[in-house]
Design a protein around this motif. Sequence first.
Motif, PDB file in Angstrom:
ATOM      1  N   GLN A 108      12.842   0.316  -1.951  1.00  0.00           N
ATOM      2  CA  GLN A 108      13.493  -0.996  -1.890  1.00  0.00           C
ATOM      3  C   GLN A 108      14.805  -1.023  -2.672  1.00  0.00           C
ATOM      4  O   GLN A 108      15.626  -1.914  -2.457  1.00  0.00           O
ATOM      5  CB  GLN A 108      12.563  -2.086  -2.404  1.00  0.00           C
ATOM      6  N   ASP A 109      15.036  -0.049  -3.559  1.00  0.00           N
ATOM      7  CA  ASP A 109      16.270  -0.039  -4.338  1.00  0.00           C
ATOM      8  C   ASP A 109      17.361   0.832  -3.733  1.00  0.00           C
ATOM      9  O   ASP A 109      18.510   0.434  -3.663  1.00  0.00           O
ATOM     10  CB  ASP A 109      15.987   0.434  -5.770  1.00  0.00           C
ATOM     11  N   CYS A 110      17.002   2.061  -3.308  1.00  0.00           N
ATOM     12  CA  CYS A 110      18.040   2.995  -2.840  1.00  0.00           C
ATOM     13  C   CYS A 110      17.925   3.334  -1.357  1.00  0.00           C
ATOM     14  O   CYS A 110      18.773   4.034  -0.825  1.00  0.00           O
ATOM     15  CB  CYS A 110      17.990   4.287  -3.668  1.00  0.00           C
ATOM     16  N   GLU A 111      16.879   2.861  -0.688  1.00  0.00           N
ATOM     17  CA  GLU A 111      16.642   3.083   0.736  1.00  0.00           C
ATOM     18  C   GLU A 111      16.351   4.545   1.102  1.00  0.00           C
ATOM     19  O   GLU A 111      16.332   4.895   2.276  1.00  0.00           O
ATOM     20  CB  GLU A 111      17.800   2.551   1.593  1.00  0.00           C
ATOM     21  N   GLU A 112      16.122   5.401   0.097  1.00  0.00           N
ATOM     22  CA  GLU A 112      15.719   6.782   0.380  1.00  0.00           C
ATOM     23  C   GLU A 112      14.257   6.780   0.822  1.00  0.00           C
ATOM     24  O   GLU A 112      13.479   5.911   0.413  1.00  0.00           O
ATOM     25  CB  GLU A 112      15.876   7.665  -0.869  1.00  0.00           C
ATOM     26  N   PRO A 113      13.853   7.739   1.650  1.00  0.00           N
ATOM     27  CA  PRO A 113      12.452   7.795   2.065  1.00  0.00           C
ATOM     28  C   PRO A 113      11.531   8.066   0.879  1.00  0.00           C
ATOM     29  O   PRO A 113      11.871   8.827  -0.028  1.00  0.00           O
ATOM     30  CB  PRO A 113      12.398   8.964   3.049  1.00  0.00           C
ATOM     31  N   ILE A 114      10.380   7.415   0.881  1.00  0.00           N
ATOM     32  CA  ILE A 114       9.359   7.653  -0.133  1.00  0.00           C
ATOM     33  C   ILE A 114       8.434   8.735   0.407  1.00  0.00           C
ATOM     34  O   ILE A 114       7.934   8.609   1.530  1.00  0.00           O
ATOM     35  CB  ILE A 114       8.560   6.368  -0.437  1.00  0.00           C
ATOM     36  N   PRO A 115       8.195   9.810  -0.352  1.00  0.00           N
ATOM     37  CA  PRO A 115       7.337  10.890   0.138  1.00  0.00           C
ATOM     38  C   PRO A 115       5.938  10.388   0.511  1.00  0.00           C
ATOM     39  O   PRO A 115       5.395   9.482  -0.127  1.00  0.00           O
ATOM     40  CB  PRO A 115       7.262  11.865  -1.042  1.00  0.00           C
ATOM     41  N   GLU A 116       5.378  10.988   1.539  1.00  0.00           N
ATOM     42  CA  GLU A 116       4.072  10.572   2.049  1.00  0.00           C
ATOM     43  C   GLU A 116       2.984  10.631   0.982  1.00  0.00           C
ATOM     44  O   GLU A 116       2.129   9.758   0.916  1.00  0.00           O
ATOM     45  CB  GLU A 116       3.682  11.438   3.242  1.00  0.00           C
ATOM     46  N   ARG A 117       3.029  11.653   0.136  1.00  0.00           N
ATOM     47  CA  ARG A 117       2.010  11.773  -0.915  1.00  0.00           C
ATOM     48  C   ARG A 117       2.086  10.596  -1.884  1.00  0.00           C
ATOM     49  O   ARG A 117       1.075  10.124  -2.376  1.00  0.00           O
ATOM     50  CB  ARG A 117       2.177  13.089  -1.675  1.00  0.00           C
ATOM     51  N   ARG A 118       3.287  10.109  -2.146  1.00  0.00           N
ATOM     52  CA  ARG A 118       3.431   8.955  -3.038  1.00  0.00           C
ATOM     53  C   ARG A 118       2.989   7.677  -2.329  1.00  0.00           C
ATOM     54  O   ARG A 118       2.322   6.832  -2.911  1.00  0.00           O
ATOM     55  CB  ARG A 118       4.889   8.841  -3.507  1.00  0.00           C
ATOM     56  N   ARG A 119       3.341   7.546  -1.055  1.00  0.00           N
ATOM     57  CA  ARG A 119       2.940   6.354  -0.293  1.00  0.00           C
ATOM     58  C   ARG A 119       1.425   6.251  -0.181  1.00  0.00           C
ATOM     59  O   ARG A 119       0.878   5.148  -0.095  1.00  0.00           O
ATOM     60  CB  ARG A 119       3.543   6.395   1.105  1.00  0.00           C
ATOM     61  N   ALA A 120       0.732   7.391  -0.210  1.00  0.00           N
ATOM     62  CA  ALA A 120      -0.724   7.393  -0.068  1.00  0.00           C
ATOM     63  C   ALA A 120      -1.418   6.671  -1.222  1.00  0.00           C
ATOM     64  O   ALA A 120      -2.578   6.277  -1.094  1.00  0.00           O
ATOM     65  CB  ALA A 120      -1.234   8.826   0.036  1.00  0.00           C
ATOM     66  N   LEU A 121      -0.719   6.467  -2.335  1.00  0.00           N
ATOM     67  CA  LEU A 121      -1.311   5.763  -3.477  1.00  0.00           C
ATOM     68  C   LEU A 121      -1.538   4.289  -3.169  1.00  0.00           C
ATOM     69  O   LEU A 121      -2.390   3.649  -3.763  1.00  0.00           O
ATOM     70  CB  LEU A 121      -0.414   5.895  -4.708  1.00  0.00           C
ATOM     71  N   CYS A 126      13.683   5.843  -8.834  1.00  0.00           N
ATOM     72  CA  CYS A 126      13.943   4.406  -8.984  1.00  0.00           C
ATOM     73  C   CYS A 126      12.826   3.723  -9.764  1.00  0.00           C
ATOM     74  O   CYS A 126      13.078   2.808 -10.556  1.00  0.00           O
ATOM     75  CB  CYS A 126      14.122   3.744  -7.621  1.00  0.00           C
ATOM     76  N   GLU A 127      11.587   4.153  -9.570  1.00  0.00           N
ATOM     77  CA  GLU A 127      10.469   3.580 -10.320  1.00  0.00           C
ATOM     78  C   GLU A 127      10.617   3.894 -11.805  1.00  0.00           C
ATOM     79  O   GLU A 127      10.370   3.035 -12.656  1.00  0.00           O
ATOM     80  CB  GLU A 127       9.133   4.108  -9.800  1.00  0.00           C
ATOM     81  N   SER A 128      11.038   5.104 -12.121  1.00  0.00           N
ATOM     82  CA  SER A 128      11.256   5.473 -13.526  1.00  0.00           C
ATOM     83  C   SER A 128      12.329   4.583 -14.149  1.00  0.00           C
ATOM     84  O   SER A 128      12.156   4.098 -15.269  1.00  0.00           O
ATOM     85  CB  SER A 128      11.671   6.938 -13.638  1.00  0.00           C
ATOM     86  N   LEU A 129      13.429   4.372 -13.432  1.00  0.00           N
ATOM     87  CA  LEU A 129      14.488   3.506 -13.935  1.00  0.00           C
ATOM     88  C   LEU A 129      13.996   2.071 -14.091  1.00  0.00           C
ATOM     89  O   LEU A 129      14.323   1.397 -15.066  1.00  0.00           O
ATOM     90  CB  LEU A 129      15.707   3.549 -13.019  1.00  0.00           C
ATOM     91  N   SER A 130      13.210   1.614 -13.141  1.00  0.00           N
ATOM     92  CA  SER A 130      12.682   0.265 -13.182  1.00  0.00           C
ATOM     93  C   SER A 130      11.781   0.070 -14.407  1.00  0.00           C
ATOM     94  O   SER A 130      11.838  -0.952 -15.079  1.00  0.00           O
ATOM     95  CB  SER A 130      11.911  -0.046 -11.909  1.00  0.00           C
ATOM     96  N   GLU A 131      10.940   1.054 -14.703  1.00  0.00           N
ATOM     97  CA  GLU A 131      10.051   0.977 -15.849  1.00  0.00           C
ATOM     98  C   GLU A 131      10.823   0.977 -17.157  1.00  0.00           C
ATOM     99  O   GLU A 131      10.358   0.441 -18.147  1.00  0.00           O
ATOM    100  CB  GLU A 131       9.042   2.120 -15.816  1.00  0.00           C
ATOM    101  N   GLN A 132      12.006   1.575 -17.159  1.00  0.00           N
ATOM    102  CA  GLN A 132      12.848   1.605 -18.359  1.00  0.00           C
ATOM    103  C   GLN A 132      13.733   0.367 -18.439  1.00  0.00           C
ATOM    104  O   GLN A 132      14.503   0.207 -19.375  1.00  0.00           O
ATOM    105  CB  GLN A 132      13.734   2.844 -18.346  1.00  0.00           C
ATOM    106  N   GLY A 133      13.634  -0.502 -17.444  1.00  0.00           N
ATOM    107  CA  GLY A 133      14.431  -1.729 -17.444  1.00  0.00           C
ATOM    108  C   GLY A 133      15.832  -1.538 -16.908  1.00  0.00           C
ATOM    109  O   GLY A 133      16.711  -2.352 -17.147  1.00  0.00           O
ATOM    110  N   LYS A 134      16.053  -0.452 -16.180  1.00  0.00           N
ATOM    111  CA  LYS A 134      17.378  -0.155 -15.640  1.00  0.00           C
ATOM    112  C   LYS A 134      17.323  -0.258 -14.120  1.00  0.00           C
ATOM    113  O   LYS A 134      16.269  -0.239 -13.524  1.00  0.00           O
ATOM    114  CB  LYS A 134      17.815   1.245 -16.041  1.00  0.00           C
ATOM    115  N   ARG A 135      18.486  -0.371 -13.512  1.00  0.00           N
ATOM    116  CA  ARG A 135      18.578  -0.385 -12.038  1.00  0.00           C
ATOM    117  C   ARG A 135      19.529   0.699 -11.617  1.00  0.00           C
ATOM    118  O   ARG A 135      20.455   1.045 -12.308  1.00  0.00           O
ATOM    119  CB  ARG A 135      19.110  -1.737 -11.538  1.00  0.00           C
ATOM    120  N   ARG A 136      19.345   1.200 -10.411  1.00  0.00           N
ATOM    121  CA  ARG A 136      20.222   2.218  -9.839  1.00  0.00           C
ATOM    122  C   ARG A 136      21.467   1.592  -9.312  1.00  0.00           C
ATOM    123  O   ARG A 136      21.545   0.516  -8.851  1.00  0.00           O
ATOM    124  CB  ARG A 136      19.499   2.914  -8.694  1.00  0.00           C
TER     125      ARG A 136
END
Length: 70
Positions: free
Chosen positions: A38-51, A60-70
């Motif tokens: 939702q932030d950079c429009e890059e594809p999310i790997p299937e293994r991650r989507r399976a969660l 982007c999730e790492s940046l979001s958790e740190q309070g930063k945006r791309r």
Amino acid sequence: MGDWFEQAQALELLEREHAIKAQLARTRPSGPSRIHCQDCEEPIPERRRALGGIVRCTPCESLSEQGKRR
């Protein structure tokens, strides 16, 4: 000499237990995952989507958790 070392070990163990409890208490996302980040429009790997409920790619999730945006 060992007394301060034992105190440091006890403090480290206590902090680790608190960190683990805090992580387990976090709500896990649920529902369908997005195909693209939702932030950079890059594809999310299937293994991650399976969660389930994943809306961001890992960087982007790492940046979001740190309070930063791309």
